[in-house]
Motif scaffolding. Structure first.
Motif, PDB file in Angstrom:
ATOM      1  N   VAL A 147       8.061  -3.885   0.634  1.00  0.00           N
ATOM      2  CA  VAL A 147       8.478  -4.472   1.885  1.00  0.00           C
ATOM      3  C   VAL A 147       9.608  -5.674   1.318  1.00  0.00           C
ATOM      4  O   VAL A 147      10.459  -5.773   2.171  1.00  0.00           O
ATOM      5  CB  VAL A 147       7.558  -5.255   2.687  1.00  0.00           C
ATOM      6  CG1 VAL A 147       7.283  -6.733   3.281  1.00  0.00           C
ATOM      7  CG2 VAL A 147       6.397  -4.535   2.883  1.00  0.00           C
ATOM      8  N   LEU A 188       4.108  -3.603  -1.016  1.00  0.00           N
ATOM      9  CA  LEU A 188       3.533  -3.129  -0.334  1.00  0.00           C
ATOM     10  C   LEU A 188       4.432  -2.160  -0.061  1.00  0.00           C
ATOM     11  O   LEU A 188       5.547  -2.814   0.541  1.00  0.00           O
ATOM     12  CB  LEU A 188       2.949  -3.298   1.294  1.00  0.00           C
ATOM     13  CG  LEU A 188       2.098  -3.860   1.348  1.00  0.00           C
ATOM     14  CD1 LEU A 188       1.442  -4.684   2.559  1.00  0.00           C
ATOM     15  CD2 LEU A 188       0.424  -3.259   0.920  1.00  0.00           C
ATOM     16  N   THR A 189       4.741  -0.569  -0.117  1.00  0.00           N
ATOM     17  CA  THR A 189       5.200   0.621   0.478  1.00  0.00           C
ATOM     18  C   THR A 189       5.723   0.731   1.399  1.00  0.00           C
ATOM     19  O   THR A 189       4.384   2.035   1.684  1.00  0.00           O
ATOM     20  CB  THR A 189       5.513   1.478  -1.683  1.00  0.00           C
ATOM     21  OG1 THR A 189       5.180   0.551  -2.407  1.00  0.00           O
ATOM     22  CG2 THR A 189       6.231   2.382  -1.320  1.00  0.00           C
ATOM     23  N   ALA A 190       6.487   0.901   1.759  1.00  0.00           N
ATOM     24  CA  ALA A 190       6.750   1.381   3.412  1.00  0.00           C
ATOM     25  C   ALA A 190       8.021   2.245   3.248  1.00  0.00           C
ATOM     26  O   ALA A 190       9.125   2.076   2.892  1.00  0.00           O
ATOM     27  CB  ALA A 190       6.961   0.174   4.458  1.00  0.00           C
ATOM     28  N   ASP A 191       8.414   3.862   3.709  1.00  0.00           N
ATOM     29  CA  ASP A 191       9.222   5.135   3.928  1.00  0.00           C
ATOM     30  C   ASP A 191       9.755   4.709   2.398  1.00  0.00           C
ATOM     31  O   ASP A 191      10.739   4.569   2.099  1.00  0.00           O
ATOM     32  CB  ASP A 191      10.402   4.587   4.529  1.00  0.00           C
ATOM     33  CG  ASP A 191       9.848   4.013   5.795  1.00  0.00           C
ATOM     34  OD1 ASP A 191       9.077   5.172   6.510  1.00  0.00           O
ATOM     35  OD2 ASP A 191      10.071   3.097   6.689  1.00  0.00           O
ATOM     36  N   THR A 200       5.409   0.479   8.551  1.00  0.00           N
ATOM     37  CA  THR A 200       4.287   1.664   7.518  1.00  0.00           C
ATOM     38  C   THR A 200       4.015   1.674   6.467  1.00  0.00           C
ATOM     39  O   THR A 200       4.566   2.418   5.396  1.00  0.00           O
ATOM     40  CB  THR A 200       3.846   2.950   8.541  1.00  0.00           C
ATOM     41  OG1 THR A 200       3.926   2.311  10.015  1.00  0.00           O
ATOM     42  CG2 THR A 200       3.087   3.462   7.869  1.00  0.00           C
ATOM     43  N   ALA A 201       2.620   1.676   5.839  1.00  0.00           N
ATOM     44  CA  ALA A 201       2.498   1.300   4.241  1.00  0.00           C
ATOM     45  C   ALA A 201       0.784   1.958   4.253  1.00  0.00           C
ATOM     46  O   ALA A 201       0.247   1.953   4.355  1.00  0.00           O
ATOM     47  CB  ALA A 201       2.566   0.272   3.551  1.00  0.00           C
ATOM     48  N   ASP A 202       1.032   2.483   3.370  1.00  0.00           N
ATOM     49  CA  ASP A 202      -0.212   3.980   3.466  1.00  0.00           C
ATOM     50  C   ASP A 202      -0.655   4.605   4.926  1.00  0.00           C
ATOM     51  O   ASP A 202      -2.413   3.591   4.715  1.00  0.00           O
ATOM     52  CB  ASP A 202      -1.559   3.318   2.316  1.00  0.00           C
ATOM     53  CG  ASP A 202      -0.864   2.483   0.306  1.00  0.00           C
ATOM     54  OD1 ASP A 202       0.190   3.722   0.135  1.00  0.00           O
ATOM     55  OD2 ASP A 202      -0.719   1.998   0.422  1.00  0.00           O
ATOM     56  N   TYR A 207       8.910 -13.417   7.639  1.00  0.00           N
ATOM     57  CA  TYR A 207       7.062 -11.896   8.984  1.00  0.00           C
ATOM     58  C   TYR A 207       7.437 -12.292   9.910  1.00  0.00           C
ATOM     59  O   TYR A 207       6.815 -11.046  10.347  1.00  0.00           O
ATOM     60  CB  TYR A 207       5.969 -13.413   8.111  1.00  0.00           C
ATOM     61  CG  TYR A 207       4.670 -12.086   8.434  1.00  0.00           C
ATOM     62  CD1 TYR A 207       4.282 -10.971   7.460  1.00  0.00           C
ATOM     63  CD2 TYR A 207       4.022 -12.653   9.770  1.00  0.00           C
ATOM     64  CE1 TYR A 207       3.676 -10.741   7.488  1.00  0.00           C
ATOM     65  CE2 TYR A 207       2.707 -11.546   9.706  1.00  0.00           C
ATOM     66  CZ  TYR A 207       2.295 -10.167   9.193  1.00  0.00           C
ATOM     67  OH  TYR A 207       1.612  -9.466   9.299  1.00  0.00           O
ATOM     68  N   LEU A 217       1.571  -8.004   0.102  1.00  0.00           N
ATOM     69  CA  LEU A 217       2.656  -7.995   1.359  1.00  0.00           C
ATOM     70  C   LEU A 217       3.881  -7.773   0.761  1.00  0.00           C
ATOM     71  O   LEU A 217       4.084  -5.873   0.966  1.00  0.00           O
ATOM     72  CB  LEU A 217       2.560  -8.891   2.387  1.00  0.00           C
ATOM     73  CG  LEU A 217       1.159  -8.806   2.777  1.00  0.00           C
ATOM     74  CD1 LEU A 217       1.299  -9.989   3.916  1.00  0.00           C
ATOM     75  CD2 LEU A 217       0.143  -8.797   2.903  1.00  0.00           C
ATOM     76  N   VAL A 240       1.928  -3.144   8.481  1.00  0.00           N
ATOM     77  CA  VAL A 240       1.462  -4.127   7.599  1.00  0.00           C
ATOM     78  C   VAL A 240       0.591  -4.951   8.128  1.00  0.00           C
ATOM     79  O   VAL A 240      -0.381  -5.780   7.412  1.00  0.00           O
ATOM     80  CB  VAL A 240       2.917  -5.047   7.016  1.00  0.00           C
ATOM     81  CG1 VAL A 240       2.400  -6.230   6.790  1.00  0.00           C
ATOM     82  CG2 VAL A 240       3.690  -3.996   6.120  1.00  0.00           C
TER      83      VAL A 240
END
Lengths: 274, 274
Positions: free
Chosen positions: B165, B158-161, A159-161, B124, B155, A165
């Protein structure tokens, strides 16, 4: 005629959202075909002839041909479809993904060498890895979004923003990458709620939906979640369940007739819920 | 001998972290080679012979061969490397990524048909799309992590937690996927800070690093960021800058000698900073 126009015409002409996947595994072929000099071509041609009035697309999986050193048979098969069933689009399932200069070569492989109408591609390397396919204005790029396999969640569900994804991919394609209406997305049938999310994001964009049949996705839930308001918008793929359908010997079926029966049943089941 | 052992031995034997990428583009070949019946084989064989004592790996990019219908020349080339330079590992750059049953076919393509020591793969679709390559215990899977192209950030960044990624990919591979020590990662030279982040996450895992040469990555920053404490741990790839080096005609160079000169300069420049 563009890929999307050809696909739309096939939805109507064959009253079908069924995509027949061609994953030729020689070990599963009937004995009489195994011993032919061109077993892969012969097997797939039999399936194509048996299902061409039931399908909206044929989807050869190039890995099966490459492992067998059978690119020539794949070329012959694509030629055969274009000549014999010119209204049915060919989706080359290759899931390519590389930097621009290399992607140009993969686009030539898919569109020039095999004459495919569309090719599946991987979004991990971003827009410049997809753009070279879009230079072929009458062809389609079908981009992986949410895949039907168990490991699909490893990255796609990060989960991003505030959103996963795979929804970023859907949004990027809908808002930025689909500049000429050539894009579609791959969204697995095994996650109907997520299919519905993607449908909301991308409007009427066509979706390639694997995962019914051998992979266990539910047809009713899939159609409900993924169809457009026109009752179309999907290529619902089935490969193994059709290709290797068990012949009803009491009814005198061979493998091609069994494939036709399962393809017809699948198309009709999909149509019940459109 | 496993891929990683073979690579380690080549680092030492040739005192080199240089991976020579083979991206054959006929339009750029010398005139005398263009007209041969097997131009791709002939061109690449010339490069291989000219650089085999300077490289830690050869990396043919399969897209260039596939676009030219030249899989047979790629097979012949891989055979030639194995027979003539058996200590130099072959990395098939294919960036495959598909569900398990299909990935098994791609693994056969890479490891059985071409006899590659390692293949590049796309993360992916998650772990089950990588696992079939790991069934080949003496081979390697080199997984895309942070790529050197402009769209790589779409992609991967993208920032998750709290982390991007690509760092999730590095962490997943280091902690979970690399069960038998067969994994490597692709990390572009164009982002040295991120290369350093990945090195911190994955310990001594080998990294395939494209992006120097034609793509403009800085050699000193790349080596500083990516080397292990032993001063190795990288396959730093250069393709176009070596393959299409301009011959110094005053010095009597042909294309192979020019390639050798640039390969030697690149290897030596890398070694200055190890």
């Amino acid at each position: 005629m563009t890929f999307i126009e050809k696909l739309s015409a096939a939805w109507t002409a064959n009253n079908s959202l069924l995509c027949v996947g061609l994953d030729p595994d020689i070990a599963k072929f009937p004995a009489a075909i195994k011993t032919r000099p061109d077993p892969v071509y012969a097997f797939c041609k039999g399936i194509i002839d048996a299902t061409a009035d039931l399908a909206c697309a044929f989807k050869p999986q190039i890995a099966y041909f490459a492992a067998l050193r059978a690119e020539d048979q794949l070329e012959a098969l694509c030629d055969y479809v274009r000549e014999t069933y010119p209204r049915i689009p060919i989706v080359l399932d290759a899931k390519r993904g590389d930097i621009g200069a290399t992607a140009e070569q993969y686009a030539r492989e898919a569109f020039e060498r095999y004459g495919a109408d569309a090719v599946t591609v991987n979004p991990y390397m971003g827009f410049d890895s997809v753009a070279p396919y879009l230079e072929w204005k009458d062809r389609g790029a079908i981009i992986l979004c949410r895949t039907s396999n168990p490991g699909g969640s490893d990255l796609q569900f990060l989960t991003a923003d505030g959103k996963p994804v795979y929804q970023h991919v859907a949004q990027l394609v809908a808002d930025k990458w689909n500049t000429n209406g050539q894009c579609s997305l791959v969204v697995g049938a095994t996650f109907p709620d997520e299919l519905a999310q993607v449908r909301r994001i991308v409007g009427d964009m066509p979706l390639l939906v694997p995962g019914i049949g051998a992979q266990g996705g539910d047809v009713q839930a899939t159609v409900n979640a993924g169809r457009t308001s026109a009752g179309t918008g999907m290529m619902i793929n089935s490969s193994r369940a059709i290709l290797y359908a068990k012949p009803d010997q009491a009814a005198g079926e061979d493998h091609a007739k069994a494939a036709r029966r399962v393809a017809a049943d699948t198309r009709n089941e999909i149509n019940r819920f459109r």
